[in-house]
Design an enzyme around this catalytic site. Structure first.
Site, PDB file in Angstrom:
ATOM      1  N   ILE A   1      30.312  67.651  68.292  1.00 60.25           N
ATOM      2  CA  ILE A   1      31.024  68.390  67.245  1.00 60.25           C
ATOM      3  C   ILE A   1      32.517  68.325  67.522  1.00 60.25           C
ATOM      4  CG2 ILE A   1      31.321  70.647  66.139  1.00 60.25           C
ATOM      5  CD1 ILE A   1      28.588  71.438  67.118  1.00 60.25           C
ATOM      6  N   SER A   2      33.336  68.150  66.483  1.00 62.16           N
ATOM      7  CA  SER A   2      34.785  68.239  66.587  1.00 62.16           C
ATOM      8  C   SER A   2      35.312  67.186  67.576  1.00 62.16           C
ATOM      9  CB  SER A   2      35.178  69.667  66.975  1.00 62.16           C
ATOM     10  OG  SER A   2      36.556  69.878  66.860  1.00 62.16           O
ATOM     11  N   ASN A   3      35.984  67.596  68.634  1.00 56.46           N
ATOM     12  CA  ASN A   3      36.398  66.610  69.636  1.00 56.46           C
ATOM     13  C   ASN A   3      35.195  65.906  70.248  1.00 56.46           C
ATOM     14  OD1 ASN A   3      39.038  67.259  69.206  1.00 56.46           O
ATOM     15  ND2 ASN A   3      39.384  68.219  71.188  1.00 56.46           N
TER      16      ASN A   3
END
Length: 580
Positions: free
Chosen positions: A243-245
């Site tokens: 998720i995300s980074n």
């Protein structure tokens, strides 16, 4: 493991009988509640720290509130007994180690060997992705390999020379190996944070971190089940997800996977940068830090949740606009016209209205500036005490609970201060808009000249993605209203690049989904959005069915009917999840 992998001593722990891998024995109710207290606040045990770290990792990513649908519409929380294998690992050429961890459930599926590999979102600690990778993989009998990808919460206090040991407790430098121990840091340098101060620019190696964690996972499966060794990519399916980074990291791993060890990649709201396409995170984060506060005075933001909290009186947005005009950066004279001028500027730079409205929450919480500080230090490879623009991290002092706060840094920290008893200092003046000098300095590192700016842009350039192999299934899931990593700057250009290069990624652009599922438990905010995590679970289901049953990969349009949940509980109709 590869011959190039350097891994320290492996710590093995068992988690059964009131403890487990997925929730540390807390179960759904415990994870949804408040953090458990330590018996001795200044000297928590290894077990207490692990339980607290897992709790904070779940609460930081998932909406576990009564209206959120976890456990009823998606996901489940059975006890998952098993073993954990954790170590400090170092990439070739790196100065600092990072943390890797593998969870092997007792109910590992020996018939369909599965290893899920993941990287922490943001700069979080090792359990940061447990809500996605662990939540999907452990109940179905997959082992899960985690990496903190060179970030994490192993904060080092330069004043007393203490850091975080492999078991999460604090220890003196030189006594035992630490998660992060900066060389020659002066005693007045404050708190050293691995992401910002390792000197490695860890983002440049996100892909290699994920692939190393996958190899570590296979090696630990050899150790867990020696009679069935060797575990390899040929006999064990390896799914990468984040998720995300962490989503950006697994896409980077897809491009770096020269050995062909990944079987599929599922990336949620990825922070991904393609050279010549879209925009790099540091570019739009510093732009938002500088300009978005001045836009909040526009009627465009009336009624937007979280848009105007936490700002000083007189209103911080009006002060920012006035200061930008004083510096010759705005032309309009009246506050309303100034705000609208800023909106026009941001739209011209590619910001979409939905992203700006949801991104206003990050503005009011000062998230853009806080994150950009850490990235600037990482890209320019600065040590603690020498961060760009005069910034520094310091331990909060004077409170009677200092020792207790420090003891829980590893469990409670986010990897990017401020928070958990560590403050962000510097980059300010005594004007009515005190944070403006630091923000302008951060922005100038992207737009300006000089060695620091050159070093920073080179650091960003080194994070660009590479193409994955042509036959690798890649599924990208992103909220259409993501205000932190806008889809127009990240996933959309990445997917377009893949398709222009002959790849066939699956792209789910989810209506009404934004970046922080954890925010959905707040009234009004949750009413306007759907969570993204259930679509990540669904994408993993589809990837797994493709690998094990030969089902066709899903189409992009399968999530077009999602809609806000409104004031009641989330429903299956609002999610409109694609069929398994």
């Amino acid at each position: 493991m590869s011959l190039t992998d350097t891994v320290g001593d492996v710590r093995v722990t068992t988690h059964r009988d009131g403890d487990d891998l997925l929730s540390a024995g807390l179960g759904f109710r415990g994870l949804a509640g408040t953090p458990s207290a330590f018996a001795r606040p200044t000297a928590p045990t290894q077990t207490e720290l692990r339980r607290r770290a897992i709790h904070s990792s779940w609460k930081g990513i998932a909406d576990l509130g009564p209206l959120g649908g976890f456990g009823t519409l998606y996901g489940r929380m059975p006890p998952v007994p098993g073993r954990e294998y954790t170590a400090f690992a170092t990439l070739p050429g790196a100065r600092a180690p990072h943390r890797v961890l593998v969870q092997v459930p007792d109910a590992f599926d020996h018939g369909q060997r599965c290893l899920v590999v993941t990287a922490s979102p943001g700069s979080r600690g090792i359990y940061g992705s447990i809500a996605l990778a662990g939540g999907w993989g452990l109940p179905r009998g997959c082992a899960v390999a985690y990496t903190d990808k060179g970030a994490g919460t192993g904060y080092f206090d330069t004043a007393d020379r203490t850091g975080v040991a492999l078991d999460g407790t604090r220890a003196k430098a030189g006594d035992i190996p630490l998660e992060f121990e900066p060389a020659d840091a002066p005693t007045d340098a404050g708190i050293a944070v691995k992401h910002a101060h390792s000197g490695d620019n860890p983002e440049a190696d996100w892909g290699r971190h994920v692939l190393q964690a996958a190899r570590f996972g296979l090696a630990m499966l050899d150790r867990a089940f020696p009679d069935e060794a060797p575990f390899t990519a040929r006999n064990t399916r390896i799914l990468a997800t984040g998720i995300s980074n962490g989503g950006g990291a697994v896409l980077r791993a897809a491009g770096d996977d020269d050995e062909g060890i990944l079987a599929a990649v599922v990336a949620l709201e990825p922070n991904i940068h393609v050279e010549g396409r879209g925009r790099a995170f540091y570019d739009y984060a510093t732009e938002a830090a500088l300009w978005l506060p001045a836009a909040l005075g526009s009627r465009f933001f009336d009624g937007v949740p979280f848009a105007r909290i936490g700002l000083a009186s007189p209103p911080g947005w009006a002060l920012r606009a006035a200061m930008l005009r004083a510096h010759g950066l705005l032309h309009a004279a009246m506050p309303g016209a100034q705000a609208d001028e800023v909106l026009d500027r941001l739209r011209a730079a590619g910001w979409q209205d939905d992203a700006m409205k949801v991104g206003a929450a990050s503005t009011s919480l000062d998230l853009w500036r806080s994150v950009a500080v850490a990235y600037a230090s990482a890209y320019t490879r600065r040590a603690a005490g020498h961060m760009p623009c005069g910034f520094a991290y310091h331990a909060d002092v004077g409170a009677p609970f200092d020792a207790a706060v420090r003891a829980s840094w590893w469990a409670d920290g986010s990897g990017v201060p401020p928070g958990a008893g560590v403050s962000l200092a510097g980059g300010t003046d005594v004007s009515l808009d005190p944070t403006l000098p630091g923000v302008r300095c951060l922005r100038s590192l992207w737009e300006g000249q000089g060695q620091d700016a050159t070093d920073l842009r080179a650091g960003v350039a080194s994070t660009a993605a590479k193409l994955p192999r042509a036959d690798l299934p890649v599924l990208v899931v992103h909220g259409a209203q993501d205000g932190l990593i806008p889809v127009a700057f990240s996933s959309e250009p990445y997917v377009a690049w893949l398709r222009a290069s002959g790849r066939s990624p699956v792209f789910w652009k989810v209506p009404y989904a934004q970046h922080f599922d954890a925010f959905l438990s707040f009234p009004d905010f949750g009413d306007r959005h759907v969570p993204l995590l259930p679509y990540g679970f669904a994408a993993l289901d589809r990837a797994w069915a493709h690998l094990t049953e030969g089902r066709a990969l899903p189409e992009d349009a399968l999530v077009r009917d999602a809609r806000p949940r409104g004031g009641g509980s989330l429903t299956a109709e609002a999610l409109a999840l694609p069929p398994p």
